[in-house]
Design a protein around this motif. Structure first.
Motif, mmCIF file in Angstrom:
data_model
loop_
_atom_site.group_PDB
_atom_site.id
_atom_site.type_symbol
_atom_site.label_atom_id
_atom_site.label_comp_id
_atom_site.label_asym_id
_atom_site.label_seq_id
_atom_site.Cartn_x
_atom_site.Cartn_y
_atom_site.Cartn_z
ATOM 1 N N PHE A 119 0.819 -1.218 0.000
ATOM 2 C CA PHE A 119 0.000 0.000 0.000
ATOM 3 C C PHE A 119 0.849 1.262 0.000
ATOM 4 O O PHE A 119 0.312 2.365 -0.154
ATOM 5 N N LYS A 120 2.145 1.132 0.196
ATOM 6 C CA LYS A 120 2.989 2.328 0.204
ATOM 7 C C LYS A 120 2.892 3.063 -1.139
ATOM 8 O O LYS A 120 3.095 4.268 -1.201
ATOM 9 N N ASN A 146 9.208 -1.737 2.699
ATOM 10 C CA ASN A 146 8.263 -1.429 1.626
ATOM 11 C C ASN A 146 8.264 0.039 1.210
ATOM 12 O O ASN A 146 8.061 0.355 0.038
ATOM 13 N N GLY A 246 -0.894 -2.367 12.420
ATOM 14 C CA GLY A 246 -0.364 -1.057 12.805
ATOM 15 C C GLY A 246 1.123 -1.108 13.089
ATOM 16 O O GLY A 246 1.582 -1.898 13.912
ATOM 17 N N ASN A 248 3.946 2.136 12.049
ATOM 18 C CA ASN A 248 4.116 3.565 12.295
ATOM 19 C C ASN A 248 2.779 4.296 12.396
ATOM 20 O O ASN A 248 2.721 5.466 12.732
ATOM 21 N N LEU A 249 1.715 3.613 12.045
ATOM 22 C CA LEU A 249 0.331 4.087 12.200
ATOM 23 C C LEU A 249 -0.080 5.166 11.197
ATOM 24 O O LEU A 249 -1.083 5.862 11.382
ATOM 25 N N GLY A 250 0.669 5.284 10.110
ATOM 26 C CA GLY A 250 0.294 6.205 9.046
ATOM 27 C C GLY A 250 -0.984 5.748 8.354
ATOM 28 O O GLY A 250 -1.866 6.554 8.051
ATOM 29 N N ASN A 251 -1.087 4.455 8.127
ATOM 30 C CA ASN A 251 -2.265 3.939 7.435
ATOM 31 C C ASN A 251 -3.526 4.097 8.292
ATOM 32 O O ASN A 251 -4.585 4.462 7.788
ATOM 33 N N ALA A 309 7.487 -5.431 8.742
ATOM 34 C CA ALA A 309 6.822 -4.190 8.327
ATOM 35 C C ALA A 309 6.128 -3.485 9.498
ATOM 36 O O ALA A 309 5.810 -2.305 9.400
ATOM 37 N N ILE A 310 5.908 -4.204 10.589
ATOM 38 C CA ILE A 310 5.293 -3.562 11.758
ATOM 39 C C ILE A 310 6.213 -3.659 12.976
ATOM 40 O O ILE A 310 5.775 -3.575 14.120
ATOM 41 N N SER A 358 0.668 -8.362 7.204
ATOM 42 C CA SER A 358 -0.728 -8.311 6.758
ATOM 43 C C SER A 358 -1.582 -9.353 7.475
ATOM 44 O O SER A 358 -2.768 -9.134 7.734
ATOM 45 N N THR A 385 -1.811 -5.701 3.561
ATOM 46 C CA THR A 385 -0.959 -4.552 3.225
ATOM 47 C C THR A 385 0.142 -4.873 2.227
ATOM 48 O O THR A 385 0.608 -3.982 1.518
ATOM 49 N N GLY A 386 0.588 -6.149 2.183
ATOM 50 C CA GLY A 386 1.733 -6.468 1.329
ATOM 51 C C GLY A 386 1.616 -7.818 0.632
ATOM 52 O O GLY A 386 0.908 -8.728 1.086
HETATM 53 C C1 PLP Z 1 4.205 -0.136 6.164
HETATM 54 C C2 PLP Z 1 3.500 -1.414 6.344
HETATM 55 C C3 PLP Z 1 2.672 -1.663 7.449
HETATM 56 C C4 PLP Z 1 2.504 -0.695 8.569
HETATM 57 O O1 PLP Z 1 1.779 0.442 8.196
HETATM 58 P P1 PLP Z 1 1.837 1.753 9.087
HETATM 59 O O2 PLP Z 1 1.191 2.788 8.285
HETATM 60 O O3 PLP Z 1 3.291 2.036 9.332
HETATM 61 O O4 PLP Z 1 1.130 1.438 10.379
HETATM 62 C C5 PLP Z 1 2.007 -2.870 7.512
HETATM 63 N N1 PLP Z 1 2.157 -3.808 6.559
HETATM 64 C C6 PLP Z 1 2.949 -3.601 5.489
HETATM 65 C C7 PLP Z 1 3.094 -4.689 4.488
HETATM 66 C C8 PLP Z 1 3.646 -2.403 5.346
HETATM 67 O O5 PLP Z 1 4.435 -2.230 4.285
#
Ligand code: PLP
Ligand code: ZN
Length: 434
Positions: A119-120, A146, A246, A248-251, A309-310, A358, A385-386
């Motif tokens: 999702f980045k 990511n 969660g 960094n909690l940006g998402n 990633a978390i 994820s 997420t990935g």
């Molecule tokens: C970055 C990431 C997260 C964490 O997202 P945040 O916004 O940092 O909480 C979770 N899963 C994947 C695969 C990521 O790349």
């Protein structure tokens, strides 16, 4: 559309021009958020317009981020936008995972289908558009993987010079390989994430490099469209729960902001509840949320989880995330390494697959339904997420019983699937299959 940056701290709310190169409020150090004060899009008109763009061949319309550009109106001149056709990710029903999670039904919004596999990309296309609009030549990030893969790709496509900083020996090879392949100058630093962030901030200021870390408010704007696209796919029926991992909690911040805006502008009739899932060894937000005062986040000195990633001990966006989870009447759960690994195998058996972080979603759902927090008949969307190929080493080790948790304990291959060595002999293989 007059966009501004506004300080997120309730006691400050200082405002800045959207073209200023700042990452935090210069008055109080608070997080910044894009604000569109006078903006009131007409929901009915927008829904029809966005749907009609799906059959367009224009690059911006083909992007699952920029198709919804009226939700993220911080750029005026779209010539600064570079798209790799990010977003456009499927919403996949997964009955087997639903059953495992204790639900009647469950759908995965799979962000692993993005151009660089996470999702980045939704955020990075916006961050890089802003870098170009500001006339920056070089962009940098500190990353668990990511973010660097995504930034490298978008900077490459935009003709910018990407600089990636990573903690030495702490990143999956798939992600590092992407950064190298997309042409980022990559620095492995002998320090932890937080120390490297301080270092890069200094370099950014000194050398005029644009920082694309997760506090960058324009990345958050792009990630909002994950919610917009998901609701578009559901004909604007908001689910009861949205579950996400969660770090960094940006998402979490992005999803909350998107849903609040969509509610305010009457695209949806109720706010879904956000459920944020952390790994037990890196759960400072869980601790904060379940503390009595919910005042200050206590950093985890040595975060530990195989879900790299978390693996974040000091999540920068916690004030926003706390606000969003609270506003949505949501919750925060934490899950262990064994739970993540098993949930991940189940998601794989659905033919879907994802990276370890994820899978924390499904493990969290299982816990939340068992505790009665989430009803069995709830309408739930979990965000993967990935991509499954981000961390193949983890997969191989799990299925062959060689996966070790951070403190050396073996992860049981509950749903293990060992490759079998056989002779070149049809008779014997047929016997094995009988
Ligand atoms: C970055 C990431 C997260 C964490 O997202 P945040 O916004 O940092 O909480 C979770 N899963 C994947 C695969 C990521 O790349
Ligand atoms: Zn401020």
């Amino acid at each position: 559309m007059p966009a501004e940056l506004v300080c997120f701290e309730p006691g400050c709310r200082a405002r800045y021009r959207v073209t200023e190169v700042i990452y935090n409020c210069t008055r109080c150090g608070g997080l910044l958020e894009a604000d569109y004060a006078e903006w009131e899009p007409d929901a009915g008109h927008m829904k029809a317009l966005w749907r009609s763009r799906r059959i367009s061949n224009a690059p911006l319309d083909q992007s699952g981020v920029w198709r919804y550009r009226e939700m993220i109106p911080f750029v005026e001149d779209f010539r600064s936008v570079v798209t790799l056709r990010e977003g456009n990710t499927p919403l996949l029903p997964a009955p087997k995972a639903a059953e495992y999670g204790g639900l009647d039904r469950l759908a995965f919004k799979h962000q692993g289908f993005n151009p660089t596999g996470s999702f980045k990309d939704n955020g990075m296309t916006c961050g890089v558009a802003q870098a170009r609009r500001l006339g920056m030549r070089r962009v940098a990030c500190v990353s668990t993987g990511n973010t660097s893969a995504s930034m490298a790709a978008y900077a490459g496509a935009a003709g910018l010079d990407p600089l990636v900083f990573i903690p030495h020996g702490n990143i999956s090879y798939g992600k590092l390989a992407q950064a190298l392949e997309y042409g980022a100058r990559t620095f492995q630093v002998e320090a932890n994430f937080d120390q490297i962030l301080a270092l890069v901030r200094e370099l950014a200021e000194r050398l005029g490099i644009y920082l694309l870390n997760s506090i960058n408010p324009f990345r958050i704007e792009g990630q909002k469209t994950i919610m917009v696209e998901m609701l578009d796919q559901r004909e604007w029926h908001a689910p009861d729960w949205i579950v996400l991992p969660g770090g960094n909690l940006g998402n979490t911040s992005a999803f909350g902001k998107a849903l609040r805006e969509l509610k305010r502008w009457e695209f949806i009739d109720h706010m879904p509840r956000l459920a944020v899932i952390q790994a037990e060894g890196a759960a400072p937000f869980y601790e904060l949320f379940h503390s009595r005062e919910r005042r200050r986040l206590a950093t985890v000195e040595h975060p530990e989880t195989l879900a790299t990633a978390i693996k974040i001990g000091d999540p920068v966006s916690w004030p926003k995330a706390l606000y969003e989870v609270t506003e949505s009447c949501g919750t925060v759960e934490k899950v262990g390494e064994q739970e993540i690994a098993d949930a991940k195998a189940i998601i794989g058996q659905c033919g879907i697959g994802c990276e370890p972080a994820s899978a924390a979603t499904l493990a969290g759902i299982r816990k939340l339904t068992a505790a009665g927090t989430m009803a069995r008949d709830a309408d739930v969307v979990a965000v993967l997420t990935g991509n499954v190929l981000k961390d193949p080493d983890y997969i191989y080790r799990y299925h062959t019983g060689q996966l070790e948790a951070p403190h050396g304990s073996r992860i049981r291959p509950t749903f293990g699937n060992q490759p079998v060595v056989v002779p070149n002999d049809a008779e014997k293989i047929a016997a094995l299959l009988a």
